[in-house]
Design a protein around this motif. Structure first.
Motif, PDB file in Angstrom:
ATOM      1  N   ASN A  19      67.405  51.604  13.680  1.00 18.39           N
ATOM      2  CA  ASN A  19      66.562  52.458  12.836  1.00 18.39           C
ATOM      3  C   ASN A  19      67.117  52.634  11.428  1.00 18.39           C
ATOM      4  N   ASN A  20      68.421  52.423  11.265  1.00 22.50           N
ATOM      5  CA  ASN A  20      69.045  52.478   9.945  1.00 22.50           C
ATOM      6  C   ASN A  20      69.236  51.104   9.320  1.00 22.50           C
ATOM      7  N   ARG A  21      68.700  50.078   9.997  1.00 23.07           N
ATOM      8  CA  ARG A  21      68.722  48.697   9.480  1.00 23.07           C
ATOM      9  C   ARG A  21      70.152  48.173   9.271  1.00 23.07           C
ATOM     10  N   LYS A  22      71.042  48.493  10.167  1.00 21.88           N
ATOM     11  CA  LYS A  22      72.454  48.100  10.073  1.00 21.88           C
ATOM     12  C   LYS A  22      72.713  46.913  11.008  1.00 21.88           C
ATOM     13  N   ILE A  23      72.325  45.724  10.579  1.00 20.94           N
ATOM     14  CA  ILE A  23      72.443  44.532  11.410  1.00 20.94           C
ATOM     15  C   ILE A  23      73.890  44.255  11.796  1.00 20.94           C
ATOM     16  N   ASP A  24      74.835  44.502  10.910  1.00 16.41           N
ATOM     17  CA  ASP A  24      76.241  44.246  11.242  1.00 16.41           C
ATOM     18  C   ASP A  24      76.739  45.183  12.335  1.00 16.41           C
ATOM     19  N   ILE A  26      74.738  46.492  14.664  1.00 15.57           N
ATOM     20  CA  ILE A  26      74.084  45.991  15.878  1.00 15.57           C
ATOM     21  C   ILE A  26      74.885  44.831  16.463  1.00 15.57           C
ATOM     22  N   LEU A  27      75.230  43.875  15.629  1.00 13.50           N
ATOM     23  CA  LEU A  27      75.960  42.701  16.119  1.00 13.50           C
ATOM     24  C   LEU A  27      77.347  43.063  16.634  1.00 13.50           C
ATOM     25  N   SER A  28      77.959  44.095  16.100  1.00 19.29           N
ATOM     26  CA  SER A  28      79.277  44.498  16.585  1.00 19.29           C
ATOM     27  C   SER A  28      79.218  45.066  17.999  1.00 19.29           C
ATOM     28  N   LEU A  29      78.015  45.386  18.473  1.00 18.07           N
ATOM     29  CA  LEU A  29      77.845  45.892  19.833  1.00 18.07           C
ATOM     30  C   LEU A  29      77.785  44.767  20.866  1.00 18.07           C
ATOM     31  N   TYR A  30      77.698  43.525  20.407  1.00 16.81           N
ATOM     32  CA  TYR A  30      77.592  42.369  21.302  1.00 16.81           C
ATOM     33  C   TYR A  30      78.916  41.635  21.403  1.00 16.81           C
ATOM     34  N   ALA A  31      79.230  41.161  22.615  1.00 17.89           N
ATOM     35  CA  ALA A  31      80.362  40.267  22.805  1.00 17.89           C
ATOM     36  C   ALA A  31      80.060  38.949  22.096  1.00 17.89           C
ATOM     37  N   ASP A  32      81.093  38.231  21.691  1.00 18.31           N
ATOM     38  CA  ASP A  32      80.894  36.950  21.002  1.00 18.31           C
ATOM     39  C   ASP A  32      80.085  35.959  21.824  1.00 18.31           C
ATOM     40  N   ASP A  33      80.221  36.010  23.144  1.00 18.47           N
ATOM     41  CA  ASP A  33      79.529  35.068  24.024  1.00 18.47           C
ATOM     42  C   ASP A  33      78.307  35.683  24.701  1.00 18.47           C
ATOM     43  N   ALA A  34      77.755  36.736  24.114  1.00 11.74           N
ATOM     44  CA  ALA A  34      76.618  37.447  24.711  1.00 11.74           C
ATOM     45  C   ALA A  34      75.369  36.578  24.768  1.00 11.74           C
ATOM     46  N   VAL A  35      74.467  36.966  25.685  1.00 15.73           N
ATOM     47  CA  VAL A  35      73.166  36.331  25.812  1.00 15.73           C
ATOM     48  C   VAL A  35      72.101  37.418  25.650  1.00 15.73           C
ATOM     49  N   LEU A  36      70.996  37.064  24.971  1.00 17.69           N
ATOM     50  CA  LEU A  36      69.897  37.993  24.726  1.00 17.69           C
ATOM     51  C   LEU A  36      68.589  37.312  25.050  1.00 17.69           C
ATOM     52  N   LEU A  58      62.953  41.201  14.579  1.00 12.48           N
ATOM     53  CA  LEU A  58      62.462  42.485  15.077  1.00 12.48           C
ATOM     54  C   LEU A  58      62.498  43.555  13.995  1.00 12.48           C
ATOM     55  N   LEU A  59      63.528  43.528  13.163  1.00 14.19           N
ATOM     56  CA  LEU A  59      63.620  44.494  12.067  1.00 14.19           C
ATOM     57  C   LEU A  59      62.505  44.296  11.046  1.00 14.19           C
ATOM     58  N   GLU A  60      62.100  43.063  10.826  1.00 11.83           N
ATOM     59  CA  GLU A  60      61.005  42.786   9.890  1.00 11.83           C
ATOM     60  C   GLU A  60      59.650  43.234  10.435  1.00 11.83           C
ATOM     61  N   LEU A  61      59.485  43.188  11.747  1.00 15.22           N
ATOM     62  CA  LEU A  61      58.191  43.455  12.368  1.00 15.22           C
ATOM     63  C   LEU A  61      57.978  44.910  12.761  1.00 15.22           C
ATOM     64  N   SER A  62      59.042  45.698  12.787  1.00 10.74           N
ATOM     65  CA  SER A  62      58.900  47.083  13.222  1.00 10.74           C
ATOM     66  C   SER A  62      59.748  47.999  12.347  1.00 10.74           C
ATOM     67  N   ASP A  63      59.355  49.273  12.342  1.00  7.77           N
ATOM     68  CA  ASP A  63      60.065  50.274  11.557  1.00  7.77           C
ATOM     69  C   ASP A  63      61.156  50.970  12.357  1.00  7.77           C
TER      70      ASP A  63
END
Length: 121
Positions: A19-24, A26-36, A58-63
């Protein structure tokens, strides 16, 4: 890098960063070898670069995103999370779906997404 110290705090950390548009963050919450997985066809995305692209879409398509946690089942260094997730554009809900995630505790005691599903649009 954002650190989560309890598995039940993972989804809210994700939503706050989304919601704060903080992509970095968000990515820090994932393991390097994560699957989505984010689409109805169930096509998995492996690794942070693939995950980054989908989250940016997803960030571009939703608020905003909301998440209502429905399950946090933890055992040792693993936890299963489930939630009901809404994506909104303005006041209109554009996607409602269930989300699930497997999170694991790293050697430093922080929790990371190892595998997750997110709503598709």
């Amino acid at each position: 890098m954002y650190k989560v110290h309890a598995p039940e705090a993972m989804n809210q950390a994700f939503v706050m960063a989304f919601n704060n548009r903080k992509i970095d963050i968000i990515l820090s919450l994932y393991a390097d070898d994560a699957v989505l997985v984010t689409d109805s066809a169930g096509q998995p995305l492996f690794g942070k670069e693939s995950i980054r692209k989908r989250i940016e879409d997803l960030l571009e398509l939703s608020d905003t995103m909301t998440s209502r946690d429905t399950l946090c089942m933890a055992h040792k260094d693993l936890a299963l999370l489930c939630a009901d997730v809404d994506l909104r554009l303005g006041k209109r809900v554009i996607s409602t779906d269930k989300m699930s995630a497997l999170v694991r505790r790293d050697p430093n005691g922080h929790w990371l997404y190892a595998g997750a599903t997110l709503p598709g649009i």
